[in-house]
Design an enzyme around this catalytic site. Structure first.
Site, PDB file in Angstrom:
ATOM      1  N   SER A  49      -7.974  -4.478   7.893  1.00  0.00           N
ATOM      2  CA  SER A  49      -7.502  -3.889   6.478  1.00  0.00           C
ATOM      3  C   SER A  49      -6.834  -4.960   5.933  1.00  0.00           C
ATOM      4  O   SER A  49      -6.465  -4.896   4.807  1.00  0.00           O
ATOM      5  CB  SER A  49      -6.606  -2.974   6.540  1.00  0.00           C
ATOM      6  OG  SER A  49      -7.623  -1.561   6.921  1.00  0.00           O
TER       7      SER A  49
ATOM      8  N   LYS B  65       0.740  -0.967   0.128  1.00  0.00           N
ATOM      9  CA  LYS B  65       0.073   0.150  -0.052  1.00  0.00           C
ATOM     10  C   LYS B  65       0.898   1.181   0.140  1.00  0.00           C
ATOM     11  O   LYS B  65       1.916   1.368   0.596  1.00  0.00           O
ATOM     12  CB  LYS B  65      -0.920   0.126   1.266  1.00  0.00           C
ATOM     13  CG  LYS B  65      -2.165  -0.749   1.314  1.00  0.00           C
ATOM     14  CD  LYS B  65      -3.053  -0.218   2.145  1.00  0.00           C
ATOM     15  CE  LYS B  65      -2.594  -1.066   3.482  1.00  0.00           C
ATOM     16  NZ  LYS B  65      -3.462  -1.152   4.765  1.00  0.00           N
TER      17      LYS B  65
ATOM     18  N   SER C  61      -8.366  -1.555   3.849  1.00  0.00           N
ATOM     19  CA  SER C  61      -7.705  -0.705   3.140  1.00  0.00           C
ATOM     20  C   SER C  61      -6.710  -1.036   2.153  1.00  0.00           C
ATOM     21  O   SER C  61      -6.190  -0.628   1.295  1.00  0.00           O
ATOM     22  CB  SER C  61      -7.075   0.517   4.079  1.00  0.00           C
ATOM     23  OG  SER C  61      -5.998  -0.210   4.713  1.00  0.00           O
TER      24      SER C  61
END
Length: 521
Positions: free
Chosen positions: A228, A129, A204
């Site tokens: 996440s 990420k 996420s």
């Protein structure tokens, strides 16, 4: 009729009403999104090596059966095939990664030193990420105001993976400020679920899961403060491991400095193969890896199994039949192989979201300051700007502002007391040889933008963060419309090996990861 009977009837009516409303929402959103579905191209036969585990790929590279450059090039080509559909990659270092791979190949050709031979992921590329700092990459965390901020150093986790021989390849999309059930922000747009592009891959780490489910990354480094890692793994049909809290260094992630103290925030991985999760966890655990005893053998028949079909949290949608059936299939299989799992319940699970909300308030991050990149926003002004198309923020972020500024806070004494009681009861039953099988979510991946109408449905993931214990997301096939379903396996702190052993067992029994495409033959 007694008061108890009346309460039971009322509860049943509410559950069925919620199920009806959920189904109605799904129907309404399907009218738009089902027509938007795009198919993911199958993996070309010449790239079939990408179907192997990261452990296997590293082994092949060291044995001179595979060149790191060929592997990195194959991943790049695959990303270029699928990314126009799923929108997962936001920054890349393709040429630099190819040069890194060539250096690995030169080392292998010359004969590996003992030090290089012991690197567990030598020559294998990875993605992560964008909230994970990589030197020279943007570090927006999805905020428009940070769109020009560039990292000047690598996070601790990036450094550890590099030392393990892995090659950073690209940074991936994320939700604005990370805390949401979809992967969308004003800077990079929205990532789509490869199983159905009208649905969310979760958040996420949704972009990581989407890449993993399309054979477009061998290693997916993630982070998790409310599900996440595990939520995207669930929605995309992958394995995902969330280690014991405090084991991984979070320096350089989500603007953390690494000295924040006790936290629910932890790094983890999403993977197609359960066998990758233990060695990857060992890498990012660094000096604390020995606390997890990941090399200790585990016999499934020696594990005590507990399970929960539903937590009965009124803020969360009721668990659907398809999810309960998946749990029952596992319970039945375990009853044959390792003894019948015992049903578990605790009153604290009825308040999963409220407990998570309280412990989030104890985290060191100043969400309101982060929102405005240092300046505290006016929630009403932001909503008004959103209504007239002048806002650089997502609606879910603005609604989070209202929650933090205007809704009543959770009573601290109550939250701390019930959390303590939950830990004592659950971990007392599990000990060092027990696991709890927990639902992942009330339902499979929801349609894009629909999560705002069911904002608390991530709570089955979030309660694990509250407990600060390890948990592994395990895929268990698909539902009637072809979407991945599964369960979580959690254990007492520092018993990650139990979660991972059960994940391997269930992978063998139920088929493992659910890919969004096939490998051409």
């Amino acid at each position: 009729m007694s008061t108890k009977d009346s309460a039971t009837i009322l509860t049943t009516v509410i559950v069925y009403l919620r199920l009806f409303l959920d189904k109605m929402l799904d129907f309404l959103f399907s009218l738009y999104w089902d027509d938007k579905k795009q198919l993911i191209p199958d993996l070309d036969k010449r790239h079939s090596i990408l179907a192997e585990s990261a452990v296997s790929l590293a082994r092949r590279i060291k044995a001179k059966e595979l060149k790191s450059e060929d592997l990195v090039r194959a991943v790049i080509e695959r990303i270029k095939e699928v990314n126009p559909i799923i929108n997962a990659i936001v920054r890349d270092r393709y040429e630099a990664a190819l040069e890194d791979a060539r250096q690995v190949d030169n080392l292998v050709a010359a004969g590996l030193s003992e030090q290089d031979a012991n690197k567990p992921f030598l020559g294998v590329p990875f993605t992560t990420k964008e909230s994970q700092e990589i030197k020279g990459f943007c570090n927006t965390i999805g905020l428009w105001s940070r769109r020009n901020i560039v990292s000047t150093e690598d996070s601790d986790a990036i450094l550890l993976l590099k030392r393990a021989g892995a090659i950073p390849l690209a940074a991936t999309n994320l939700p604005e400020l990370l805390i949401w059930q979809e992967t969308r922000n004003p800077v990079y747009g929205m990532t789509l679920n490869p199983h159905h592009t009208g649905r969310t891959p979760g958040g996420s780490s949704g972009a990581e899961a989407a890449l993993c489910a399309t054979y477009a990354t061998p290693i997916s480094l993630c982070s998790d403060i409310g599900g996440s890692t595990r939520m995207p793994a669930f929605y995309c049909g992958m394995f995902g491991h969330h280690p014991t809290a405090g084991i991984t260094s979070i320096k350089g992630v989500y603007l953390r400095k690494g000295d924040e103290g006790d936290t629910m925030f932890c790094l983890g991985f999403i993977s197609r193969r359960a066998e990758d999760l233990a060695p990857l966890t060992r890498v990012i655990a660094g000096d604390k890896a020995h606390l997890l005893n990941l090399d200790k053998d585990v016999n499934i028949k020696d594990i005590k199994f507990f399970y929960m079909e539903s937590a009965n949290d009124r803020l969360v949608s009721p668990v659907r039949v398809e999810m309960k059936n998946a749990m029952q299939r596992v319970v039945s299989k375990l009853s044959e192989e390792a003894g019948a799992p015992q049903q578990y319940s605790h009153a604290g699970f009825r308040h999963m979201y409220r407990l998570w909300s309280y412990w989030m308030s104890r985290e060191p991050d100043d969400y309101l300051a982060l929102y405005g990149d240092g300046q505290r926003p006016n929630a009403f002004l932001e909503l008004a700007k959103k209504c007239v198309g002048m806002s650089h923020h997502c609606l879910f972020t603005i609604l989070r502002l209202f929650e933090l500024k205007y809704l009543p806070s959770v009573d601290a004494a109550w939250a701390e007391k019930i959390t303590k009681e939950m830990k004592e009861d659950l971990f007392g039953k599990l000990g060092d040889n027990g696991v709890l099988l927990l639902p992942s979510s009330p339902h499979a991946a929801p349609f894009n933008y629909s999560a705002v109408l069911r904002p608390f449905n991530f709570s089955y993931f979030a309660v694990v963060n509250v407990l600060k214990c390890p948990a592994t997301q395990v895929p268990l096939g698909t539902n009637s419309v072809g979407l991945p379903i599964g369960i979580q396996v959690l254990a007492a702190p520092h018993n990650d090996r139990l979660c991972l052993a059960v994940a391997k067992y269930l992978e063998k029994e139920f088929g493992g990861a659910i890919m969004a495409c096939k490998v051409k033959t």
